[in-house]
Scaffold this motif. Sequence first.
Motif, mmCIF file in Angstrom:
data_model
loop_
_atom_site.group_PDB
_atom_site.id
_atom_site.type_symbol
_atom_site.label_atom_id
_atom_site.label_comp_id
_atom_site.label_asym_id
_atom_site.label_seq_id
_atom_site.Cartn_x
_atom_site.Cartn_y
_atom_site.Cartn_z
ATOM 1 N N TYR A 175 79.288 -1.640 49.509
ATOM 2 C CA TYR A 175 78.086 -2.044 48.774
ATOM 3 C C TYR A 175 78.443 -2.198 47.307
ATOM 4 O O TYR A 175 79.575 -1.908 46.909
ATOM 5 C CB TYR A 175 76.923 -1.052 48.971
ATOM 6 N N VAL A 176 77.481 -2.661 46.508
ATOM 7 C CA VAL A 176 77.710 -2.917 45.086
ATOM 8 C C VAL A 176 76.970 -1.886 44.246
ATOM 9 O O VAL A 176 75.789 -1.602 44.482
ATOM 10 C CB VAL A 176 77.248 -4.341 44.700
ATOM 11 N N ASN A 177 77.671 -1.324 43.277
ATOM 12 C CA ASN A 177 77.049 -0.470 42.277
ATOM 13 C C ASN A 177 76.464 -1.311 41.157
ATOM 14 O O ASN A 177 77.074 -2.300 40.723
ATOM 15 C CB ASN A 177 78.087 0.475 41.661
ATOM 16 N N TYR A 178 75.317 -0.882 40.661
ATOM 17 C CA TYR A 178 74.696 -1.496 39.490
ATOM 18 C C TYR A 178 74.885 -0.535 38.315
ATOM 19 O O TYR A 178 74.531 0.643 38.411
ATOM 20 C CB TYR A 178 73.210 -1.738 39.724
ATOM 21 N N THR A 179 75.420 -1.048 37.219
ATOM 22 C CA THR A 179 75.622 -0.211 36.045
ATOM 23 C C THR A 179 74.292 -0.059 35.307
ATOM 24 O O THR A 179 73.656 -1.042 34.945
ATOM 25 C CB THR A 179 76.670 -0.825 35.113
ATOM 26 N N HIS A 180 73.869 1.176 35.127
ATOM 27 C CA HIS A 180 72.638 1.498 34.409
ATOM 28 C C HIS A 180 73.003 2.038 33.032
ATOM 29 O O HIS A 180 73.888 2.900 32.917
ATOM 30 C CB HIS A 180 71.857 2.596 35.117
ATOM 31 N N LEU A 181 72.311 1.569 32.017
ATOM 32 C CA LEU A 181 72.361 2.207 30.702
ATOM 33 C C LEU A 181 70.912 2.434 30.289
ATOM 34 O O LEU A 181 70.181 1.496 29.950
ATOM 35 C CB LEU A 181 73.104 1.355 29.685
ATOM 36 N N LEU A 182 70.487 3.687 30.362
ATOM 37 C CA LEU A 182 69.098 4.057 30.182
ATOM 38 C C LEU A 182 68.897 4.806 28.879
ATOM 39 O O LEU A 182 69.707 5.678 28.512
ATOM 40 C CB LEU A 182 68.641 4.943 31.338
ATOM 41 N N LEU A 201 79.269 14.027 31.602
ATOM 42 C CA LEU A 201 78.238 14.724 32.365
ATOM 43 C C LEU A 201 77.994 13.998 33.676
ATOM 44 O O LEU A 201 77.963 12.763 33.722
ATOM 45 C CB LEU A 201 76.918 14.765 31.577
ATOM 46 N N GLY A 202 77.794 14.756 34.749
ATOM 47 C CA GLY A 202 77.383 14.187 36.014
ATOM 48 C C GLY A 202 75.949 13.702 35.949
ATOM 49 O O GLY A 202 75.238 13.904 34.951
ATOM 50 N N LEU A 203 75.481 13.087 37.037
ATOM 51 C CA LEU A 203 74.165 12.460 37.015
ATOM 52 C C LEU A 203 73.051 13.469 36.753
ATOM 53 O O LEU A 203 72.183 13.233 35.906
ATOM 54 C CB LEU A 203 73.920 11.724 38.338
ATOM 55 N N ALA A 204 73.039 14.586 37.468
ATOM 56 C CA ALA A 204 71.968 15.560 37.275
ATOM 57 C C ALA A 204 71.984 16.109 35.848
ATOM 58 O O ALA A 204 70.929 16.236 35.198
ATOM 59 C CB ALA A 204 72.104 16.689 38.287
ATOM 60 N N GLU A 205 73.174 16.423 35.343
ATOM 61 C CA GLU A 205 73.296 16.929 33.973
ATOM 62 C C GLU A 205 72.869 15.865 32.969
ATOM 63 O O GLU A 205 72.226 16.170 31.953
ATOM 64 C CB GLU A 205 74.731 17.346 33.690
ATOM 65 N N SER A 206 73.237 14.612 33.234
ATOM 66 C CA SER A 206 72.874 13.519 32.332
ATOM 67 C C SER A 206 71.360 13.358 32.255
ATOM 68 O O SER A 206 70.794 13.168 31.170
ATOM 69 C CB SER A 206 73.503 12.209 32.812
ATOM 70 N N ALA A 207 70.705 13.423 33.410
ATOM 71 C CA ALA A 207 69.247 13.277 33.430
ATOM 72 C C ALA A 207 68.583 14.409 32.658
ATOM 73 O O ALA A 207 67.631 14.180 31.881
ATOM 74 C CB ALA A 207 68.749 13.245 34.874
ATOM 75 N N ASP A 250 71.185 10.421 23.671
ATOM 76 C CA ASP A 250 70.285 9.297 23.395
ATOM 77 C C ASP A 250 70.363 8.201 24.439
ATOM 78 O O ASP A 250 69.554 7.266 24.412
ATOM 79 C CB ASP A 250 70.601 8.699 22.020
ATOM 80 N N ALA A 251 71.336 8.290 25.353
ATOM 81 C CA ALA A 251 71.487 7.266 26.379
ATOM 82 C C ALA A 251 72.241 7.864 27.557
ATOM 83 O O ALA A 251 72.966 8.860 27.408
ATOM 84 C CB ALA A 251 72.238 6.053 25.834
ATOM 85 N N LEU A 252 72.081 7.228 28.691
ATOM 86 C CA LEU A 252 72.685 7.716 29.937
ATOM 87 C C LEU A 252 73.310 6.547 30.674
ATOM 88 O O LEU A 252 72.634 5.551 30.955
ATOM 89 C CB LEU A 252 71.588 8.362 30.791
ATOM 90 N N PHE A 253 74.595 6.637 30.974
ATOM 91 C CA PHE A 253 75.266 5.659 31.828
ATOM 92 C C PHE A 253 75.241 6.163 33.272
ATOM 93 O O PHE A 253 75.429 7.347 33.549
ATOM 94 C CB PHE A 253 76.737 5.489 31.429
ATOM 95 N N TRP A 254 75.053 5.226 34.180
ATOM 96 C CA TRP A 254 75.160 5.531 35.605
ATOM 97 C C TRP A 254 75.595 4.262 36.325
ATOM 98 O O TRP A 254 75.245 3.146 35.927
ATOM 99 C CB TRP A 254 73.829 6.019 36.177
ATOM 100 N N SER A 255 76.364 4.434 37.388
ATOM 101 C CA SER A 255 76.759 3.310 38.231
ATOM 102 C C SER A 255 76.452 3.692 39.665
ATOM 103 O O SER A 255 77.035 4.643 40.194
ATOM 104 C CB SER A 255 78.252 3.002 38.063
ATOM 105 N N GLY A 256 75.520 2.987 40.278
ATOM 106 C CA GLY A 256 75.121 3.356 41.630
ATOM 107 C C GLY A 256 74.203 2.328 42.242
ATOM 108 O O GLY A 256 73.968 1.247 41.688
ATOM 109 N N PRO A 316 67.732 7.712 43.404
ATOM 110 C CA PRO A 316 66.601 8.649 43.443
ATOM 111 C C PRO A 316 66.474 9.555 42.227
ATOM 112 O O PRO A 316 65.361 9.789 41.735
ATOM 113 C CB PRO A 316 66.861 9.445 44.724
ATOM 114 N N ALA A 317 67.580 10.065 41.702
ATOM 115 C CA ALA A 317 67.502 10.968 40.550
ATOM 116 C C ALA A 317 66.926 10.262 39.329
ATOM 117 O O ALA A 317 66.212 10.878 38.514
ATOM 118 C CB ALA A 317 68.884 11.529 40.229
ATOM 119 N N LEU A 318 67.207 8.961 39.205
ATOM 120 C CA LEU A 318 66.675 8.214 38.068
ATOM 121 C C LEU A 318 65.219 7.824 38.300
ATOM 122 O O LEU A 318 64.435 7.734 37.342
ATOM 123 C CB LEU A 318 67.539 6.982 37.809
#
Length: 324
Positions: free
Chosen positions: A122-129, A181-187, A196-202, A207-209
Amino acid sequence: MSSVRWNRRRVVGAGLGAVGLALAGCSGDSAPAWRLRLATGPEGGPYNAFGHVLARAVAASGGSLEVVPVSTAASVDNLRKLDDGSADLALAMADVAEDAVLGREWFSGPAKAEVTALARVYVNYTHLLVPADGPVRSVGELAGRPVAAGAAGSGVQVVAERVLRAAGLSGGPAPARERQLGLAESARALRAGAVDALFWSGGVPTPALTELARELPLRLLPLDGYVGALREQHGPVYTAVTLPAQVYGQTEPVGTIGVGNYLLARGDVPADAVRALLQVVFDRWRDLLREVTAGARLEPRFAISTGEVPLHPGAVAYYRSVYG
């Protein structure tokens, strides 16, 4: 260890039905049992969820194959585990997998063990939140600011560093202050104002976001403008994709960076074990992808697109049987 390196042209080219691949092992009650360790990702993450669903699906298939999920830091860590023999299978983002095969950046040289692909799943989508009511509206405005840039050893860390480098924020007088930071820690850090911002690729939605967006209105920063620079530097593993409107409460679609995810194996995993595993993957792909991304499909013509990472001979045999 197998030294055969296969590519997609050989899989789907003319005369596939006339070309056979000899498989070791026996059939029926005398078939060997294979216990394969699958390097996934951190507990609660999408790779870990995928790995556990796959393990259950393999067990339910009643064959002679067992998959044992192993929690890890994710992509970079997983490739290193394949190389040192502590894992037989792994999930990894395409950019990291190609770096391992070619001996680039995160890897001091080509992998000692042959790293092969079973499928692009599958394809990951890069998030910058960022917070919707905050001051940051573009990547450039992250200069000097703390940014959650993925866990150490993860594929998120790789793509975050590359985006920040392309934006001129990995050095100079005011670089972004990357926090691993991992996803849970980042959130938690974004919610608390510690970053001030959070990167994620998924997958989409993650769900966590989705949960974070219920508590903190979010803005997604567009990243598609960096695809060209990333492709020029690192090859076509990066593509332009679109995060749909409303996925995390935003009113408009947002262009971003897509990166494939590969299911990988050491080259010395038996070919017939790989064929058995892929049979389960394609039989149960809806269950597997439900854990990581909505609306995706897994098809052989998509799955064989693994770039610089060669297909395992067992995968070649499986796809030949699919294409006839």
